[in-house]
Design a protein around this motif. Structure first.
Motif, short mmCIF file in Angstrom:
data_model
loop_
_atom_site.label_atom_id
_atom_site.label_comp_id
_atom_site.label_asym_id
_atom_site.label_seq_id
_atom_site.Cartn_x
_atom_site.Cartn_y
_atom_site.Cartn_z
N SER A 156 0.65 -1.31 -0.13
CA SER A 156 0.24 0.15 -0.18
C SER A 156 0.73 1.31 -0.06
N ALA A 157 2.05 1.26 0.80
CA ALA A 157 2.93 2.31 0.81
C ALA A 157 3.39 2.66 -0.53
N LEU A 158 3.78 1.66 -1.34
CA LEU A 158 4.54 1.56 -2.41
C LEU A 158 3.59 2.24 -3.51
N VAL A 159 2.25 1.87 -3.55
CA VAL A 159 1.19 2.14 -4.49
C VAL A 159 0.93 3.60 -4.26
N LEU A 160 1.09 4.22 -2.84
CA LEU A 160 0.58 5.63 -2.72
C LEU A 160 1.96 6.23 -3.22
N GLY A 161 3.13 6.09 -2.73
CA GLY A 161 4.29 6.78 -3.25
C GLY A 161 4.41 6.70 -4.82
N THR A 162 3.97 5.64 -5.32
CA THR A 162 4.05 5.77 -6.86
C THR A 162 2.97 6.89 -7.40
N HIS A 163 1.99 6.81 -7.16
CA HIS A 163 0.69 7.53 -7.23
C HIS A 163 1.14 8.87 -6.89
N VAL A 164 1.81 9.40 -5.92
CA VAL A 164 2.35 10.71 -5.56
C VAL A 164 3.26 11.24 -6.65
N ILE A 165 4.16 10.37 -6.89
CA ILE A 165 5.39 10.43 -7.95
C ILE A 165 4.75 10.81 -9.37
N VAL A 166 3.87 9.78 -9.70
CA VAL A 166 3.16 10.19 -11.05
C VAL A 166 2.39 11.24 -11.15
N HIS A 167 1.72 11.64 -9.95
CA HIS A 167 0.90 12.98 -10.00
C HIS A 167 1.77 14.16 -9.92
#
Length: 175
Positions: A156-167
């Motif tokens: 979940s942390a990796l998904v959130l981090g990836t989402h923020v980076i892409v955003h």
């Protein structure tokens, strides 16, 4: 009787003679069925297939005899896999719920403090950093006792981090 059919019968008799007692009756039935096959080559193929089946059955019987195929061990392994999968799913669920709650709370907190509006860092970066720090703390605490749950939280942390980076990357490129 042709040489091919004799070879098939000898091969099957040899395998039956050296097979475990539980398999001999089955092998003798295969040997009797060999007499009803018309073609010699088909009889040889039947004998080869029968020996393969006897070897497989004998191998399972021998393995079970020596305890390699213990059904209790298999049940324990399957139960362990189920527990791991459930822990992983619980970890992902905890992570997702925590993301939603933390983002809402941090957003409300940052909206109430005027000083944060003057900063160049948007509220979602601050909330993502706080949530990621809490995630990694939770993973570190759970890693030794509940590893599947910790892996779910880490995912979940990796998904959130990836989402923020892409955003951030997509919004930085459009400005």
């Amino acid at each position: 009787m042709s040489a091919t059919r004799k070879l098939a019968a000898r091969l099957l008799r040899f395998v039956i003679r050296h097979s475990p007692h539980e398999t001999k009756a089955w092998g003798n039935a295969m040997l009797r069925e060999l007499d009803f096959i018309e073609s010699d080559w088909a009889a040889l193929l039947w004998a080869l297939g029968s020996t393969t089946a006897i070897f497989r059955h004998s191998g399972r019987a021998i393995a079970a005899k020596f305890g390699k195929l213990n059904h209790q061990k298999e049940a324990a392994i399957m139960n362990n896999i189920g527990k791991r999968a459930a822990g992983f799913a619980v970890g992902i669920t905890i992570g997702a719920v925590f993301i939603v709650i933390a983002v809402i709370l941090v957003h409300l907190l940052l909206q109430s403090v005027v000083a944060w509006h003057s900063r160049p860092m948007p509220w979602f970066l601050a909330s993502a950093a706080i949530v990621e720090a809490i995630f990694f703390y939770a993973v570190a605490k759970q890693w030794s006792k509940r590893r599947p749950m910790a892996v779910g939280i880490l995912l979940s942390a990796l998904v959130l981090g990836t989402h923020v980076i892409v955003h951030v990357a997509t919004h930085a490129l459009t400005r």
